[in-house]
Motif scaffolding. Structure first.
Motif, mmCIF file in Angstrom:
data_model
loop_
_atom_site.group_PDB
_atom_site.id
_atom_site.type_symbol
_atom_site.label_atom_id
_atom_site.label_comp_id
_atom_site.label_asym_id
_atom_site.label_seq_id
_atom_site.Cartn_x
_atom_site.Cartn_y
_atom_site.Cartn_z
ATOM 1 N N ILE A 1 2.503 8.044 0.289
ATOM 2 C CA ILE A 1 2.780 7.776 1.704
ATOM 3 C C ILE A 1 3.084 6.290 1.843
ATOM 4 C CG2 ILE A 1 1.938 7.937 4.065
ATOM 5 C CD1 ILE A 1 -0.076 10.008 3.156
ATOM 6 N N THR A 2 4.258 5.958 2.368
ATOM 7 C CA THR A 2 4.615 4.549 2.481
ATOM 8 C C THR A 2 3.833 3.886 3.612
ATOM 9 O OG1 THR A 2 6.511 4.985 3.947
ATOM 10 C CG2 THR A 2 6.930 4.971 1.574
ATOM 11 N N LEU A 3 3.430 2.663 3.352
ATOM 12 C CA LEU A 3 2.651 1.876 4.306
ATOM 13 C C LEU A 3 3.562 1.050 5.211
ATOM 14 C CD1 LEU A 3 0.071 0.520 1.714
ATOM 15 C CD2 LEU A 3 -0.497 2.061 3.609
ATOM 16 N N GLU B 1 6.015 -2.503 -3.616
ATOM 17 C CA GLU B 1 6.272 -3.151 -4.895
ATOM 18 C C GLU B 1 7.558 -2.585 -5.494
ATOM 19 O OE1 GLU B 1 4.693 -5.671 -5.945
ATOM 20 O OE2 GLU B 1 3.000 -5.634 -4.551
ATOM 21 N N PRO B 2 8.714 -3.136 -5.089
ATOM 22 C CA PRO B 2 9.990 -2.584 -5.562
ATOM 23 C C PRO B 2 10.128 -2.552 -7.076
ATOM 24 C CG PRO B 2 10.357 -4.098 -3.732
ATOM 25 C CD PRO B 2 8.914 -4.236 -4.116
ATOM 26 N N ASN C 1 7.055 3.407 -11.940
ATOM 27 C CA ASN C 1 5.666 3.758 -12.221
ATOM 28 C C ASN C 1 5.087 4.647 -11.126
ATOM 29 O OD1 ASN C 1 5.419 2.274 -14.656
ATOM 30 N ND2 ASN C 1 5.206 0.384 -13.491
ATOM 31 N N TYR C 2 5.409 4.329 -9.883
ATOM 32 C CA TYR C 2 4.969 5.186 -8.779
ATOM 33 C C TYR C 2 5.525 6.600 -8.949
ATOM 34 C CZ TYR C 2 3.204 1.405 -5.676
ATOM 35 O OH TYR C 2 2.490 0.390 -5.111
ATOM 36 N N VAL C 3 6.834 6.692 -9.158
ATOM 37 C CA VAL C 3 7.504 7.994 -9.209
ATOM 38 C C VAL C 3 6.935 8.857 -10.327
ATOM 39 C CG1 VAL C 3 9.718 9.156 -9.610
ATOM 40 C CG2 VAL C 3 9.604 7.180 -8.091
ATOM 41 N N PHE D 1 11.798 -1.473 -0.536
ATOM 42 C CA PHE D 1 10.910 -0.631 -1.325
ATOM 43 C C PHE D 1 11.115 0.840 -0.992
ATOM 44 C CE2 PHE D 1 6.854 1.724 -1.410
ATOM 45 C CZ PHE D 1 6.687 1.803 -2.790
ATOM 46 N N GLU D 2 11.140 1.170 0.305
ATOM 47 C CA GLU D 2 11.287 2.569 0.704
ATOM 48 C C GLU D 2 12.625 3.138 0.253
ATOM 49 O OE1 GLU D 2 8.377 3.157 4.524
ATOM 50 O OE2 GLU D 2 10.397 2.407 4.927
ATOM 51 N N LYS D 3 13.673 2.336 0.326
ATOM 52 C CA LYS D 3 14.988 2.781 -0.142
ATOM 53 C C LYS D 3 14.941 3.060 -1.646
ATOM 54 C CE LYS D 3 19.886 1.385 -0.149
ATOM 55 N NZ LYS D 3 20.133 1.346 -1.603
ATOM 56 N N ASN D 4 14.366 2.127 -2.398
ATOM 57 C CA ASN D 4 14.322 2.290 -3.852
ATOM 58 C C ASN D 4 13.514 3.514 -4.267
ATOM 59 O OD1 ASN D 4 15.722 -0.095 -3.892
ATOM 60 N ND2 ASN D 4 14.159 -1.297 -4.932
#
Length: 237
Positions: A8-10, A47-48, A53-55, A93-96
């Protein structure tokens, strides 16, 4: 059985209010509804450089809303309305991460401003300020509480959204001054307000790619719960 991990994006805020240092923010109901639908929420700092790592750890992504706008330059606009406010690091970040999740064919749900960013990523453009561009527009910044409906939307038959909610009319809450406008060949409009404003989009090239202009995390209708259930269910698949 392990729970699907839902990123969930902050939101991000400048010093003041909660802290005299920069701080992140997230309404609790974003996480609550994910838990209620069987997912494990994970808040995502901006953290773009760590998107990959997130994905690798996420099963699904919720791109949240906020009191800011997508930079008009991202959809090719040469002018910028006076009301436009951007949060550039958050948007980058959200775009990436949205692009990376789609490339991995992992479920994405865009909510309000998240739907607008998803629309741009899929090749669409935005109305920069509804009152200036839509004649006889509804009060898309509804004056009544977000826990109540502000207006109805008409759901397009045959779409993913229609299959999820099982109705052609849905009462929704509304908190936005911008909206999706021009679409690309891959964008399917799945919901419209009575004034013609686009309220939902999807792209059937992906396993689950859905954007809604309202805030289903408030669960003001059975349809809202079904949207969250369907998204988390797709993330668990």
């Amino acid at each position: 059985m392990s729970l699907p991990i839902i990123g969930i994006t902050l939101d991000s805020e400048d010093p003041g209010g909660y802290s005299n240092m920069p701080w992140y923010a997230l309404r609790q109901n974003y996480a609550d509804v994910v838990v209620g639908s069987g997912g494990l929420p994970l808040a995502l700092p901006h953290e773009p450089d760590h998107v990959a790592n997130y994905v690798s750890k996420l099963d699904g992504l919720v791109v949240t809303g906020g009191a800011f706008d997508v930079d008009p330059s991202l959809f090719g606009a040469t002018t910028r309305h006076d009301t436009v406010v951007t949060k550039d690091r958050r948007t980058q970040f959200e775009k990436n991460i949205t692009e990376a999740m789609l490339a991995a064919n992992k479920p994405v749900l865009g909510i309000c401003g998240g739907q607008q960013l998803l629309h741009v990523i899929l090749g669409g453009t935005l109305i920069q300020h509804i009152p200036d561009e839509v004649e006889n527009a509804l009060a898309h910044e509804q004056p009544n509480p977000r826990t109540e409906a502000g207006h109805n939307v008409k759901i397009t038959p045959g779409t993913l959204l229609h299959r999820i909610v099982g109705t052609e009319t849905l009462a929704v809450n509304s908190a936005h001054h911008q909206a999706a406008r021009d679409i690309s060949e891959n964008i399917i409009i799945n919901a419209l307000a009575e004034d013609g404003v686009i309220e939902g989009i999807e792209d059937n090239r992906y396993r689950f790619c859905l954007g809604v202009q309202w805030h289903p995390e408030y669960l003001i209708s059975d349809g809202d719960r079904k949207i969250i259930d369907a998204f988390v269910g797709a993330s668990a698949a």
